[in-house]
Design an enzyme around this catalytic site. Structure first.
Site, PDB file in Angstrom:
ATOM      1  N   SER A  77       0.832  -1.196   0.000  1.00 22.13           N
ATOM      2  CA  SER A  77       0.000   0.000   0.000  1.00 22.13           C
ATOM      3  C   SER A  77       0.874   1.256   0.000  1.00 22.13           C
ATOM      4  O   SER A  77       1.724   1.414  -0.864  1.00 22.13           O
ATOM      5  CB  SER A  77      -0.950  -0.032   1.206  1.00 22.13           C
ATOM      6  OG  SER A  77      -1.888   1.013   1.157  1.00 22.13           O
ATOM      7  N   ASP A 216      -5.087  -3.514  -3.527  1.00 22.69           N
ATOM      8  CA  ASP A 216      -4.117  -3.391  -2.436  1.00 22.69           C
ATOM      9  C   ASP A 216      -3.637  -4.757  -1.938  1.00 22.69           C
ATOM     10  O   ASP A 216      -4.428  -5.652  -1.660  1.00 22.69           O
ATOM     11  CB  ASP A 216      -4.801  -2.623  -1.301  1.00 22.69           C
ATOM     12  CG  ASP A 216      -3.897  -2.342  -0.123  1.00 22.69           C
ATOM     13  OD1 ASP A 216      -2.736  -2.773  -0.135  1.00 22.69           O
ATOM     14  OD2 ASP A 216      -4.370  -1.677   0.814  1.00 22.69           O
TER      15      ASP A 216
END
EC number: 3.1.1.-
Length: 387
Positions: A77, A216
């Protein structure tokens, strides 16, 4: 005469021990891991700035960069974004961002990335357009193979239902992973409900089109990518002589620095069994990702700290984490200037805190110790290469 002989024996023993220590340090494999957490990336950004500053002082080199000292840098992320910033080369083949440019990057671009006016009620909270724009602007056309050190950036393919790990060492067997860094970084940041998933395509070794449909990497329970980064290092040990010292999972030969983005212990951010007994799908959906990320980070740290302790190498592993975030600092997408200032202060204050209840050493002291090891190791390898 006996005294002289004893003295000479002592000198030989000291020299032998020193030589062994230097040899051991030279063989060390160094790994940096950076957690996900949206705007909370300001916290590890502050820590990275401190560490790089220490390395510059120790080596008397203002151009020293973190990529010069770490064999593997991994992130999930926002940690994937930081990884790209400190490993992607500029026109001079140096990292396009110094560590002291990370926090200003968040302050400049965070409010536009997390702009609530772009959100949709029946869709992702943010459209991701500005995020992609700034990634393309900063990272250009660079690809994975151009990274200045080994990287490990995670994402998850929602079509194949499998994690995708972008590393340099995978490219010989899987050239389709040599994607553009901006595609990788957007994918790593595309947290469900926050940003739209990302589609892009590359080519296989046969020239066929290879498609990615990514979100993600924290979806693959790697909010803390430390174990992933270690795995990349140990896999390289099978083929790369520079990593040979950690074959057979010899963690004694590894230096691992893992940076978190903070967790909370606030009562109103946690839940009781009684409270959740009547929850439905919608209520669970709102918190389940946060719970799984917290759990995976805890278990990763627990496993690694246990392994390093069992090998009497606990000083080789440092987890830098703030466990008492409060208020707006717990939010991954609050990019108000007031909250970003608070997050920067959290990072600064963290340096003064003890590593743990059992270890009174402050994070600042621990990072200085780590910096000394990184600096000495780099010098030893440079001296060896000059012969």
């Amino acid at each position: 005469m006996a005294t002289t002989k004893s003295f000479l024996i002592l000198i030989v023993m000291i020299l032998a021990t020193t030589s062994s220590t230097f040899a051991s340090l030279e063989e060390m494999v160094t790994v940096l891991s950076i957690d996900g957490g949206g705007i909370k990336g300001i916290i590890p950004g502050t820590i990275l700035e401190f560490l790089e500053g220490q390395l510059q002082k120790m080596d008397n080199n203002a151009d020293a960069r973190l990529a010069d000292y770490f064999d593997v840098i991994g992130g999930t992320s926002t940690g994937g974004l930081l990884t790209a910033m400190i490993t992607t080369p500029n026109e001079n083949n140096r990292p396009f961002a110094a560590a002291n440019e990370i926090v200003p990057f968040y302050f400049e671009h965070g409010p536009h990335i997390f702009n609530s006016s772009t959100g949709q009620f029946f869709g992702p909270k943010y459209d991701g357009k500005y995020l992609m724009q700034v990634l393309q602007e900063k990272l250009g056309e660079t690809r994975v193979h151009q990274a200045l050190t080994e990287v490990a950036i995670s994402s998850f393919d929602i079509k194949t239902n499998k994690p995708v790990i972008f590393t340099k060492s995978n490219l010989a067997k899987s050239p389709e992973l040599d994607a553009k860094m901006y595609d990788i970084c957007y994918s790593a940041a595309a947290a469900p409900t926050y940003f739209p998933p990302h589609y892009f395509a590359t080519n296989t070794i046969n020239g066929d089109k290879y498609e990615f449909n990514l979100v993600d990497g924290a979806v693959a329970t790697v909010a803390d990518p430390a174990l992933l980064s270690v795995s990349v290092a140990t896999r390289r040990a099978q083929e790369d002589p520079a990593f040979a010292s950690i074959r057979s999972l010899n963690y004694k030969k590894m230096l691992l620095l893992s940076l978190g983005t903070g967790t909370t212990s606030e009562f109103d951010k946690t839940h009781t069994a009684e409270e959740t007994a009547k929850w439905g799908a919608l209520q669970w959906m709102l918190v389940i990702q946060q719970m799984t990320e917290a759990a995976s980070s805890y278990m990763t740290d627990y496993y690694l700290s246990t392994v390093f302790q069992d090998l009497h190498s606990q000083n080789n592993y440092l987890r830098v984490q703030e466990n008492a975030l409060t208020g707006t600092t717990t939010k991954a997408d609050d990019a108000s200037e007031a909250n970003m200032e608070l997050l920067a202060q959290v990072g600064e204050n963290l340096l003064k805190k003890p590593v743990s209840k059992d270890n009174p050493e402050t994070y600042e002291e621990a990072l200085k110790r780590f910096a000394k090891l990184l600096s000495d190791r780099k010098k030893l390898r440079a001296n060896k290469a000059s012969y």
